[in-house]
Enzyme design. Structure first.
Site, PDB file in Angstrom:
ATOM      1  N   SER A  21      55.018 -14.065  10.500  1.00 37.17           N
ATOM      2  CA  SER A  21      55.512 -12.700  10.592  1.00 37.17           C
ATOM      3  C   SER A  21      55.105 -12.149  11.946  1.00 37.17           C
ATOM      4  O   SER A  21      54.144 -12.617  12.564  1.00 37.17           O
ATOM      5  CB  SER A  21      54.891 -11.860   9.471  1.00 37.17           C
ATOM      6  OG  SER A  21      55.074 -10.480   9.689  1.00 37.17           O
ATOM      7  N   TYR A  35      47.233  -8.456   3.998  1.00 34.58           N
ATOM      8  CA  TYR A  35      48.341  -9.333   4.392  1.00 34.58           C
ATOM      9  C   TYR A  35      48.264  -9.675   5.876  1.00 34.58           C
ATOM     10  O   TYR A  35      48.404 -10.834   6.278  1.00 34.58           O
ATOM     11  CB  TYR A  35      49.664  -8.647   4.062  1.00 34.58           C
ATOM     12  CG  TYR A  35      50.896  -9.426   4.435  1.00 34.58           C
ATOM     13  CD1 TYR A  35      51.393 -10.421   3.601  1.00 34.58           C
ATOM     14  CD2 TYR A  35      51.591  -9.157   5.621  1.00 34.58           C
ATOM     15  CE1 TYR A  35      52.539 -11.132   3.940  1.00 34.58           C
ATOM     16  CE2 TYR A  35      52.727  -9.868   5.963  1.00 34.58           C
ATOM     17  CZ  TYR A  35      53.193 -10.849   5.116  1.00 34.58           C
ATOM     18  OH  TYR A  35      54.320 -11.560   5.455  1.00 34.58           O
TER      19      TYR A  35
END
Length: 336
Positions: free
Chosen positions: A143, A156
């Site tokens: 990501s 996260y």
């Protein structure tokens, strides 16, 4: 099916929904046999059926990637049933939407065990089989948050940063031993997946991806491309990812201030959070009949169907200007 050589084997973790679900379908469309690893029975069964409808062989395996023994058993069962693993895609994750001070230690640990250690366990299981054969590709689904932390997603972001670090170490080790096993990473933008209705949230309003939002099929095509061209160390998907990564490299402090101003509101819709919705942190949200959510989340109307991939990732040098434009926009916003 024809011979196993003609139909290589791909393993996809987190295959019951979202990006993993779309990736399993993409591999099937390209003739791979697909092992699907996930916790949720309903989503896993539906994903396997989609793979079969595409004309490919599917092996659904109920696995919690936080359990290294379970991942190892799944790898062994895959090779017994389908043949040698050619590609392993690590995608499974969970998260918590909350300020860091509102996340319990056990919750932070669980996110880390699934989202970070799950990748470690999958990579180890793949390498035990690929290294003796001296071939194979491992794709880490990353990501923009692997480089740039944002508010409300500390667990996260920490896990994605950790994946980036261990992957770089591993890549160096494989190069040192002149291995033909390749490991690559695909850095994704915000994607329209069911996670925003599943993850544990303590936000006042319903969680959403930070716009611009992309459909999971864009991510899936990039992941399969990376699996088939794994010599590139990283792929960046979407203009927002390019701008974020370049911008963070040039002026991280500026982004700190920008995200402090915008990051809370950008991750919430106008609707209040439903306190009774399912949460997938400790158990799957799709474990009962009729609970399959598929690949898409609830943001189809806002989601883009196209991105700058693979062009953007192949022309990063030409895109330095994009980062400059993004930084200028950030600076303008901060002066408002």
């Amino acid at each position: 099916m024809s011979s196993r050589t003609e139909h290589p084997v791909a393993v996809v973790t987190g295959a019951s929904g979202g990006v993993g679900r779309a990736t399993a379908r993409e591999f099937a469309a390209r003739g791979y046999r697909v092992a699907l690893l996930a916790r949720g029975e309903d989503g896993l069964a539906a994903a396997a059926e989609e793979v079969r409808r595409a004309g490919a062989e599917a092996l659904p395996l109920k696995v919690d990637v936080a359990d290294p023994d379970a991942v190892e058993r799944a790898a062994e069962e895959t090779e017994t049933a389908l043949g040698p693993i050619a590609v392993w895609v690590n995608d499974a994750f969970t998260s918590v939407f909350a300020p860091f001070t509102e996340i319990e230690p056990a919750e932070f640990r669980r996110v880390t065990e699934v989202t970070y250690l799950g990748y470690v366990h999958g990579t180890q299981a793949a390498l035990r089989r690929m290294r003796p054969r001296n071939r194979g590709a491992i794709v880490q689904v990353g990501s923009a948050l692997a480089y740039r932390g944002i508010p409300l997603q500390s667990a996260y972001c920490g896990a994605k940063h950790a994946i980036q670090g261990f992957t770089e170490s591993l890549r160096c080790e494989l190069l040192h031993e002149r291995s033909e096993v390749r490991v690559t990473m695909v850095q994704l933008p915000a994607v329209n997946t069911p996670q925003f209705g599943w993850v544990l949230s303590r936000l006042r309003r319903h969680a959403q991806p930070v716009p611009p939002i992309y459909q999971p099929e864009i991510a899936a095509r990039a992941i399969v491309h990376a699996a088939e061209h794994p010599r590139r160390r990283e792929y960046w998907v979407g203009g927002s990812t390019v701008a974020t990564l370049v911008g963070n490299a040039v002026a991280p402090g500026l982004l700190d201030r920008y995200l402090a101003r915008t990051g809370f509101g950008a991750q919430q819709t106008d609707r209040p959070r439903d306190p009774d919705r399912p949460v997938n942190l400790w158990s799957p949200a799709d474990q009962r009949p009729g609970s399959d959510a598929g690949a898409h989340g609830e943001f189809d109307r806002q989601a883009h169907h196209r991105a700058l991939q693979p062009w953007a990732s192949r022309h990063r040098g030409s895109l330095a200007a994009a980062g400059g434009i993004a930084l200028a926009a950030v600076g303008w916003a901060l002066r408002r």
